[in-house]
Design an enzyme around this catalytic site. Structure first.
Site, PDB file in Angstrom:
ATOM      1  N   TYR A  96      -6.082   9.654   0.330  1.00 36.72           N
ATOM      2  CA  TYR A  96      -6.437   8.334   0.077  1.00 36.72           C
ATOM      3  C   TYR A  96      -7.391   7.544   1.244  1.00 36.72           C
ATOM      4  O   TYR A  96      -7.525   8.358   2.135  1.00 36.72           O
ATOM      5  CB  TYR A  96      -5.130   7.183   0.236  1.00 36.72           C
ATOM      6  CG  TYR A  96      -4.955   6.638   1.464  1.00 36.72           C
ATOM      7  CD1 TYR A  96      -5.343   5.486   1.876  1.00 36.72           C
ATOM      8  CD2 TYR A  96      -3.938   7.048   2.513  1.00 36.72           C
ATOM      9  CE1 TYR A  96      -5.087   4.758   3.029  1.00 36.72           C
ATOM     10  CE2 TYR A  96      -3.714   6.747   3.561  1.00 36.72           C
ATOM     11  CZ  TYR A  96      -4.427   5.251   3.848  1.00 36.72           C
ATOM     12  OH  TYR A  96      -3.973   4.649   5.002  1.00 36.72           O
TER      13      TYR A  96
ATOM     14  N   PHE B 176       3.560   2.444   6.369  1.00 38.57           N
ATOM     15  CA  PHE B 176       3.895   3.875   5.788  1.00 38.57           C
ATOM     16  C   PHE B 176       3.370   4.993   6.161  1.00 38.57           C
ATOM     17  O   PHE B 176       3.988   6.007   6.223  1.00 38.57           O
ATOM     18  CB  PHE B 176       3.488   3.662   4.059  1.00 38.57           C
ATOM     19  CG  PHE B 176       3.348   4.757   3.375  1.00 38.57           C
ATOM     20  CD1 PHE B 176       4.453   5.185   2.580  1.00 38.57           C
ATOM     21  CD2 PHE B 176       2.327   5.868   3.189  1.00 38.57           C
ATOM     22  CE1 PHE B 176       4.519   6.154   1.684  1.00 38.57           C
ATOM     23  CE2 PHE B 176       2.292   6.950   2.463  1.00 38.57           C
ATOM     24  CZ  PHE B 176       3.446   7.210   1.795  1.00 38.57           C
ATOM     25  N   ASP B 177       2.108   4.729   6.547  1.00 33.25           N
ATOM     26  CA  ASP B 177       1.333   5.964   7.248  1.00 33.25           C
ATOM     27  C   ASP B 177       1.826   6.525   8.406  1.00 33.25           C
ATOM     28  O   ASP B 177       2.033   7.610   8.571  1.00 33.25           O
ATOM     29  CB  ASP B 177      -0.175   5.696   7.517  1.00 33.25           C
ATOM     30  CG  ASP B 177      -1.079   5.086   6.551  1.00 33.25           C
ATOM     31  OD1 ASP B 177      -0.559   4.434   5.654  1.00 33.25           O
ATOM     32  OD2 ASP B 177      -2.218   5.246   6.267  1.00 33.25           O
ATOM     33  N   THR B 178       2.380   5.517   9.316  1.00 27.89           N
ATOM     34  CA  THR B 178       2.869   5.936  10.560  1.00 27.89           C
ATOM     35  C   THR B 178       4.132   6.723  10.522  1.00 27.89           C
ATOM     36  O   THR B 178       4.185   7.893  11.097  1.00 27.89           O
ATOM     37  CB  THR B 178       2.941   4.837  11.405  1.00 27.89           C
ATOM     38  OG1 THR B 178       1.761   3.982  11.714  1.00 27.89           O
ATOM     39  CG2 THR B 178       3.741   4.931  12.705  1.00 27.89           C
TER      40      THR B 178
ATOM     41  N   ARG C 204       0.696  -1.230   0.096  1.00 31.87           N
ATOM     42  CA  ARG C 204      -0.073   0.060  -0.182  1.00 31.87           C
ATOM     43  C   ARG C 204       1.015   1.485  -0.056  1.00 31.87           C
ATOM     44  O   ARG C 204       0.632   2.222  -0.647  1.00 31.87           O
ATOM     45  CB  ARG C 204      -0.804   0.150   1.229  1.00 31.87           C
ATOM     46  CG  ARG C 204      -1.697   1.257   1.242  1.00 31.87           C
ATOM     47  CD  ARG C 204      -2.789   1.341   2.316  1.00 31.87           C
ATOM     48  NE  ARG C 204      -1.999   1.300   3.690  1.00 31.87           N
ATOM     49  CZ  ARG C 204      -2.484   1.743   4.887  1.00 31.87           C
ATOM     50  NH1 ARG C 204      -3.783   1.759   5.005  1.00 31.87           N
ATOM     51  NH2 ARG C 204      -1.865   1.901   6.026  1.00 31.87           N
TER      52      ARG C 204
END
Length: 397
Positions: A113, A205-207, A95
């Site tokens: 997103y 990735f988000d964190t 992702r």
């Protein structure tokens, strides 16, 4: 007010102007892997919602993460049927990799997103991106842990989510409340600087992006969301949690060793009020602390000189009370002007009253110390009295 940013730093925030013809303001990425069943309804529902409620031009990008089912064909049909939809195919899973690829190539000034299951209610989409469009914030996240959020999910996922966020707060000093909600947005100019620093290509990735953004001084806006868990989610909880913990360790170690070049992102915005040349406003705790110490040292010296003078014609207790009162008033006045930069008479009475409270504490300690000294020695030396008073004043300070 805006000043030029240094090379390699994030740009100053500005309200995004209306986009030119054919250029969307918002690009919403929907990363998918083997979602041929849910992709069509999801994108059509999202498109209908944006077309009805969003006041700017938009685009929906389906990012196919190397699907092996009919997802690419569904995405192609959606792109053919809906002018605001496009499809991007990646030959490798991840992702984070999908988001990095699409966001890096997008021409939209605001990038977002959301998960294909649309667990987050779409009414939160405009509040999510509005602060980014206005220039108020740099990133925005949906939070399932905000007090006003309304969330429906099982105890297992609730426990894992809250535990993970506690780990982030304890290990990486993160202040954002929900790192894993699949509902986020970022300004493109900020993404162009942050994305090269983000290593993870999967769920962490988000964190990682949020931690780096926070350390770089970015403003992160949080939106309470209505969120309903998808019981058919294909996310492998244990494997994802394990990878996330590895990511926490990697980022924490990088921050501790200074290997991340966050120094070039410090002070990222030209329009930072802390950078303005304002008269009458003190700048910085460090300067105030130094000023407080200098004023305190001079006040103590003044107090000792007064005590020595009064001691010639008064007893130790009276000399101490007079010297302490005069020096306390002088100390408060000096700190108002020199330490905290207060000009004029506004608040002077209140500040002096607060100073007299401190004077009372000092008087109790110094008088008690002198009484104890007199009980121990009938005629103490003047130097001994001064030493006792210095110690008592340090305790009072």
């Amino acid at each position: 007010m805006r000043t030029d940013s240094s090379p390699g730093s994030l740009p100053a925030r500005e309200h995004l102007p209306a986009a030119g013809a054919g250029t969307p303001v918002l690009d919403v990425v929907v990363p998918v892997y083997n979602e041929e069943k849910d992709l069509g309804p999801c994108v059509r529902r999202l498109h209908e919602h944006l077309d009805r409620t969003f006041p700017y031009a938009f685009r929906i990008t389906v990012a196919d993460n190397a699907s092996t089912d009919g997802t690419p064909q569904v995405a192609a049909r959606l792109a053919a049927d809906l002018a605001a939809v496009r499809s991007v195919r990646l030959e490798r899973k991840g992702r984070g990799r999908a988001l990095r690829t699409v966001w890096s190539a997008s021409d939209a000034p605001v990038l977002a997103y959301m998960d294909v299951d649309l667990s987050t209610d779409l009414n939160a989409l405009l509040p999510l991106v509005a602060p980014l469009i206005s220039g108020h914030s740099d990133l925005a996240i949906g939070s399932r842990l905000a007090r006003s959020s309304r969330v429906v999910r099982g105890a297992k996922r609730e426990f894992i989510s809250r535990t993970y966020n506690l780990i982030l707060r304890g290990s990486l000093q993160a202040r954002f409340s929900d790192a894993q909600c699949g509902f986020k947005a970022i300004r493109r100019d900020v993404a162009q600087v942050l994305l090269p620093l983000v290593e993870d290509t999967g769920w962490f990735f988000d964190t990682e992006m949020l931690v780096l953004a926070e350390r770089a001084g970015c403003r992160i806006h949080e939106v309470p969301v209505d969120w309903v868990d998808d019981p058919d989610s294909t996310v492998h909880i244990v494997r994802t949690a394990t990878e996330d913990l590895k990511g926490v360790w990697r980022v924490g170690r990088a921050l501790a060793t200074g290997s991340l070049p966050l120094d070039r992102l410090a002070r990222p915005f030209g329009d930072d009020p802390r950078d303005r040349d304002l008269t009458g406003v003190p700048q910085g705790l460090a300067r105030q602390l130094v000023g407080f110490c200098v004023v305190g040292a001079l006040s103590t010296l003044f107090y000792l000189l007064l005590y020595s003078g009064f001691r010639h014609f008064a007893g130790s207790q009276l000399a101490n009370a007079l010297a302490l009162l005069v020096s306390a008033v002088a100390n408060t006045a000096a700190n108002r002007r020199l330490t905290f930069g207060v000009r004029g008479r506004g608040g002077a009475v209140r500040h002096q009253a607060q100073g007299l409270v401190v004077f009372g504490i000092g008087l109790a300690l110094t008088s008690g110390s002198l009484a104890a000294l007199s009980a121990a020695t009938a005629h103490p030396d003047h130097s001994t009295e001064l030493a006792v008073l210095i110690a008592a004043n340090l305790a009072a300070t």
